[in-house]
Design an enzyme around this catalytic site. Structure first.
Site, short mmCIF file in Angstrom:
data_model
loop_
_atom_site.label_atom_id
_atom_site.label_comp_id
_atom_site.label_asym_id
_atom_site.label_seq_id
_atom_site.Cartn_x
_atom_site.Cartn_y
_atom_site.Cartn_z
N GLU A 101 0.77 -1.23 0.16
CA GLU A 101 0.02 -0.05 -0.05
C GLU A 101 1.07 1.40 0.05
OE1 GLU A 101 -0.10 -2.70 1.89
OE2 GLU A 101 -2.33 -3.02 2.61
N CYS A 145 -1.89 -2.69 7.36
CA CYS A 145 -1.49 -2.68 8.69
C CYS A 145 -1.78 -1.09 9.09
CB CYS A 145 0.00 -3.10 8.76
SG CYS A 145 1.00 -1.63 7.88
N1 THU Z 1 2.33 -6.40 3.98
C1 THU Z 1 1.78 -5.92 3.03
O1 THU Z 1 2.39 -5.36 1.90
N2 THU Z 1 0.35 -5.14 3.18
C2 THU Z 1 -0.40 -5.56 3.99
O2 THU Z 1 -1.74 -4.91 4.07
C3 THU Z 1 0.05 -6.36 5.28
C4 THU Z 1 1.43 -6.97 5.20
C5 THU Z 1 3.58 -7.13 3.91
C6 THU Z 1 4.60 -6.61 4.80
C7 THU Z 1 5.59 -7.73 4.79
O3 THU Z 1 6.23 -7.70 3.62
C8 THU Z 1 4.43 -9.10 4.79
O4 THU Z 1 3.36 -8.48 4.11
C9 THU Z 1 4.37 -9.77 5.99
O5 THU Z 1 3.99 -9.22 6.91
#
Ligand code: THU
Length: 131
Positions: A55, A86
């Site tokens: 995001e 997150c």
């Molecule tokens: N992550 C995202 O890119 N977006 C989300 O909405 C949740 C988590 C990524 C961060 C990390 O690279 C991986 O997912 C595991 O947490």
């Protein structure tokens, strides 16, 4: 743009994820007010804390291209766990987007739509951003 169409662009973006540590690939598609779409993916790092979510990758690309008004965001992921943004991404989105901003999340039940306000009801702001 229909939620399913934006979600399909988010799903396409996760192919570009760099996620060798978590194995959880995420793609995001951010629809700008002018109709353009910016895609993002998660970019992890050997120093784990430096990793960036899909995001924020999409949002930063859009801002760097001169867009600061947004209509919706969609997120898709490779795993079973649906990629609800997150806390850090919610706050970063809130810098530019109001509480009504739709957030489309691809889940095993299909695309679920919520809003930034529902995800971040008590946003922090210093007056310099959207609110
Ligand atoms: N992550 C995202 O890119 N977006 C989300 O909405 C949740 C988590 C990524 C961060 C990390 O690279 C991986 O997912 C595991 O947490």
């Amino acid at each position: 743009m229909e939620p399913a169409e934006l979600a399909a662009l988010a799903r396409a973006a996760l192919d570009r994820a760099h996620a060798p540590y978590s194995g959880y690939r995420v793609g995001a598609a951010l629809l700008c007010a002018d109709g353009t779409v910016f895609a993002g993916c998660n970019v992890e790092n050997a120093s784990y804390g430096l990793s960036n979510c899909a995001e924020r990758t999409a949002l930063f690309a859009a801002v760097a291209s001169g867009r600061t008004a947004f209509a919706a965001i969609a997120v898709a992921a490779s795993g079973e766990e649906p990629p609800y943004p997150c806390g850090a991404c919610r706050q970063v989105l809130a810098e530019f987007c109001g509480p009504e901003m739709p957030v489309h999340v691809e889940t095993s039940r299909g695309v679920e739509t919520t809003s930034l306000g529902a995800l971040l009801p008590c946003r922090f702001g210093c007056g310099g951003g959207h609110g």
